[in-house]
Design a protein around this motif. Structure first.
Motif, short mmCIF file in Angstrom:
data_model
loop_
_atom_site.label_atom_id
_atom_site.label_comp_id
_atom_site.label_asym_id
_atom_site.label_seq_id
_atom_site.Cartn_x
_atom_site.Cartn_y
_atom_site.Cartn_z
N LEU A 40 -0.48 5.81 -0.20
CA LEU A 40 -1.48 5.10 -0.93
C LEU A 40 -1.54 3.58 -0.48
N ARG A 41 -2.61 3.40 0.25
CA ARG A 41 -2.82 1.97 0.48
C ARG A 41 -4.07 1.52 0.19
N GLY A 42 -4.10 0.42 -0.84
CA GLY A 42 -5.27 0.21 -1.50
C GLY A 42 -5.99 1.35 -2.12
N ALA A 43 -7.21 1.72 -1.88
CA ALA A 43 -7.79 2.82 -2.63
C ALA A 43 -7.80 3.86 -1.62
N LEU A 65 -3.86 7.35 -11.92
CA LEU A 65 -2.77 7.30 -12.58
C LEU A 65 -1.56 6.50 -11.92
N ILE A 66 -1.59 6.25 -10.64
CA ILE A 66 -0.63 5.40 -10.03
C ILE A 66 -1.06 4.14 -10.16
N ARG A 67 -2.29 3.61 -10.00
CA ARG A 67 -2.64 2.44 -10.46
C ARG A 67 -3.00 1.81 -11.56
N GLU A 68 -2.91 2.85 -12.77
CA GLU A 68 -2.81 2.31 -13.88
C GLU A 68 -1.77 1.41 -14.48
N ASP A 69 -0.77 1.51 -13.97
CA ASP A 69 0.52 0.34 -14.00
C ASP A 69 1.70 0.52 -12.99
N GLN A 91 8.18 11.86 -6.85
CA GLN A 91 8.88 10.70 -6.40
C GLN A 91 8.07 9.62 -5.63
N LEU A 92 7.76 8.37 -5.97
CA LEU A 92 7.06 7.08 -5.51
C LEU A 92 8.12 6.11 -4.81
#
Length: 576
Positions: A133-136, A199-203, A235-236
């Motif tokens: 995930l890079r930006g959008a 879901l990742i960008r939410e927080d 895993q992130l």
């Protein structure tokens, strides 16, 4: 100005009704700065098949095994070389174990990403999933290797599935703020790319919470669609900071660029080590008996010969030797010792074995029993097997490389020709052995430049055993003197029983097979040969008489029957 180092954060979430029966495994390792500069950080995930009774063990083994071995590779190896060699060695071990299992297997998909400097190196096989995930922008970096069979999707390429391992490798430039997602094939059909991004960008500040959100959403979506969503893992990994390009260290700086020690004599000192005696001086290396002045521990130091300053090919292999021995955990293989202070010169340290070589032992014990000699041969076989279990060839097994301590313990030493048994290693293995010099116990394929392998070590073990039992070599023409394949016809095996009547017939036959000039005709596995090295039981001593009478008994029986029939025939003729 303090140079910026690589920095990352990570989070994990695992959903399973019974964690003891899960089939997925994931981990992140971020080592201390010295190792971080040399090897980087690593994140990985593995996943086994649903119908595998050893799914948990397979997943855990692939992750733990890779992390343990990758960070122990020589510092002068680059990331691709280190990871590829470790994965191939791990695959060879898993595949060899699978051939002996009937209920389950050590087969698993695997994705490992190494973050080194300003680059990410992805090594992938099977159907585990890696996204960036890079930006959008949300992009899948891994490629699915799956096959549909009877409505089920199985990985078509995986760890432990085959003797050869095909590895997808890609190199990805890093940017600060990049986020990498590691998950498994079970997620397919649940979340959409837009769901991941949302879901990742939410927080994004709390990666553990982001993984929990992904797991909860995936499970809810699976239940809505009737999927078996009982096991998810996420895993992130986020790149928080990247090192400056000018501050990146050259790989191998820790050991690869160290100078070769000068010629040393008893009483000299080097890095706090006092030289007690010189054990060996050869064209390639120097071996010293040393004592650590700080702790008083006695060890053996091995260093390259000072004349080899420009012999980069040998120096590269010298750096490999320590890593080779560190991977083998066996009481029959010499242990590597860590120095008490940083090294300023190129060398490595081994445990000091108080004993003598097998050559010296045989000279001092000419009356040793068959059981004693076979016990030594069996211990040596265990040492060779320990190397083979780690996919290593010793290549120089002979009596002067075998040590025996005061308790009769055999320790295999000298790994100057030891080599990984990888796909492209045959040519390098042969050239390395020829550079060091063939011995009278070297297998014929080394002299003839044919392919070598584990059965080549089997030959050397059998030749050493034959010498230990008889004091002679199995062939009048030593294999290291062969010049062409036609010379193989001159290799006529001399029965060990003609030199030592105590040698059992079965053992002589086993030696004959293990010493066959044709590599393909030797024992398929070392364990088969080792079974023949077991000392004979008291009730079945296979010495001269027992070995000669058994084959004659059937002949005598039929001779007696023929005599009786002849007598009856004569009597019937006389009574007419």
């Amino acid at each position: 100005m303090i140079p910026v180092q690589l920095s990352l954060s990570y989070g994990q979430a695992f959903v399973a009704p019974d964690r003891r029966r899960h089939r997925s495994s994931m981990a992140v390792r971020f080592p201390e700065p010295p190792l971080l500069a040399a090897k980087g950080a690593c994140a990985m995930i593995s996943d086994s098949t649903l119908r595998n009774n050893l799914a948990k063990q397979a997943g855990d083994l692939s992750v733990k095994g890779f992390l343990a071995d990758y960070f122990a590779t020589p510092d002068h190896w680059d990331v691709k070389t280190s990871a590829t060699r470790v994965l191939r060695a791990l695959n060879a071990w898993c595949f060899s174990q699978n051939r002996q299992l009937s209920d389950g297997s050590y087969v698993s998909s695997l994705s490992a990403m190494v973050f080194h400097g300003r680059q990410a190196h992805l090594f992938h096989m099977g159907d585990t999933l890696v996204f960036r995930l890079r930006g959008a922008e949300f992009e899948q970096l891994s490629r699915d290797h799956v096959t549909d069979l009877g409505g089920y999707r199985y990985p078509s390429r995986a760890m432990g599935m085959d003797s050869g391992l095909e590895i997808d490798y890609i190199n990805v430039p890093l940017k600060q703020g990049d986020i990498f997602l590691f998950t498994t094939q079970v997620i397919q059909g649940t979340l959409m790319p837009s769901d991941y991004v949302r879901l990742i960008r939410e927080d994004v500040s709390d990666l553990d919470a982001a993984c929990e959100r992904l797991a909860a959403a995936a499970r809810e979506r699976a239940q809505e669609r009737g999927y078996g969503g009982d096991q998810f893992c996420f895993q992130l990994v986020r790149i928080d900071a990247l090192p400056d390009e000018a501050s990146q260290e050259k790989p191998g700086r820790v050991y690869g660029d160290l100078p070769i020690p000068p010629e040393l004599s008893p009483g000299d000192h080097l890095d706090g080590l006092e030289v007690l005696s010189v054990l060996s001086r050869t064209a390639q290396s120097r071996v010293y008996h040393v004592r650590d002045r700080h702790c008083g521990r006695e060890m053996v130091m091995k260093a390259p010969s000072p004349e080899l300053s420009n012999r980069n090919a040998y120096l590269e292999h010298f750096l490999l030797q320590q890593w080779v021995v560190e991977r083998v955990k066996s009481p029959f293989v010499v242990r590597i010792m860590e120095p008490s202070r940083p090294r300023r010169f190129l060398y490595y340290l081994m445990a000091h074995v108080r004993g003598e070589t097998l050559t010296e032992w045989a000279r001092r014990h000419p009356q040793a029993s068959l059981e004693q000699r076979l016990d030594i041969a069996n211990q040596l076989g265990k040492a060779v097997q320990a190397l083979h279990h780690r996919d290593l060839l010793h290549q120089r097994i002979h009596p002067d490389n075998v040590l025996i301590d005061a308790h009769g313990q055999v320790v295999l030493a000298d790994f100057s020709a030891c080599h990984l048994r990888d796909v492209d290693g045959h040519r390098r293995s042969r050239s390395l052995v020829r550079q060091l010099g063939l011995t009278e116990h070297s297998a014929p394929e080394y002299a003839l430049e044919d392919d070598v392998g584990r059965r080549s070590d089997q030959y050397s073990l059998a030749s050493t055993t034959y010498w230990l039992l008889t004091g002679e070599l199995p062939y009048a023409l030593a294999p290291n003197r062969l010049r062409s394949h036609t010379d193989l016809e001159q290799l006529a095996y001399r029965s060990a029983r003609t030199l030592n009547p105590e040698v059992p017939v079965a053992l002589d036959d086993a030696l004959r097979r293990a010493l066959d000039p044709q590599r393909a005709l030797r024992f398929r596995r070392m364990s088969e040969f080792r079974r023949a090295l077991r000392p004979p039981r008291d009730g079945a001593r296979m010495g001269g008489q027992a070995g000669t009478q058994a084959p004659r008994e059937p002949a005598r029986f039929w001779q007696g029957i023929a005599g009786i029939l002849l007598l009856l025939l004569v009597l019937s003729w006389l009574l007419r």
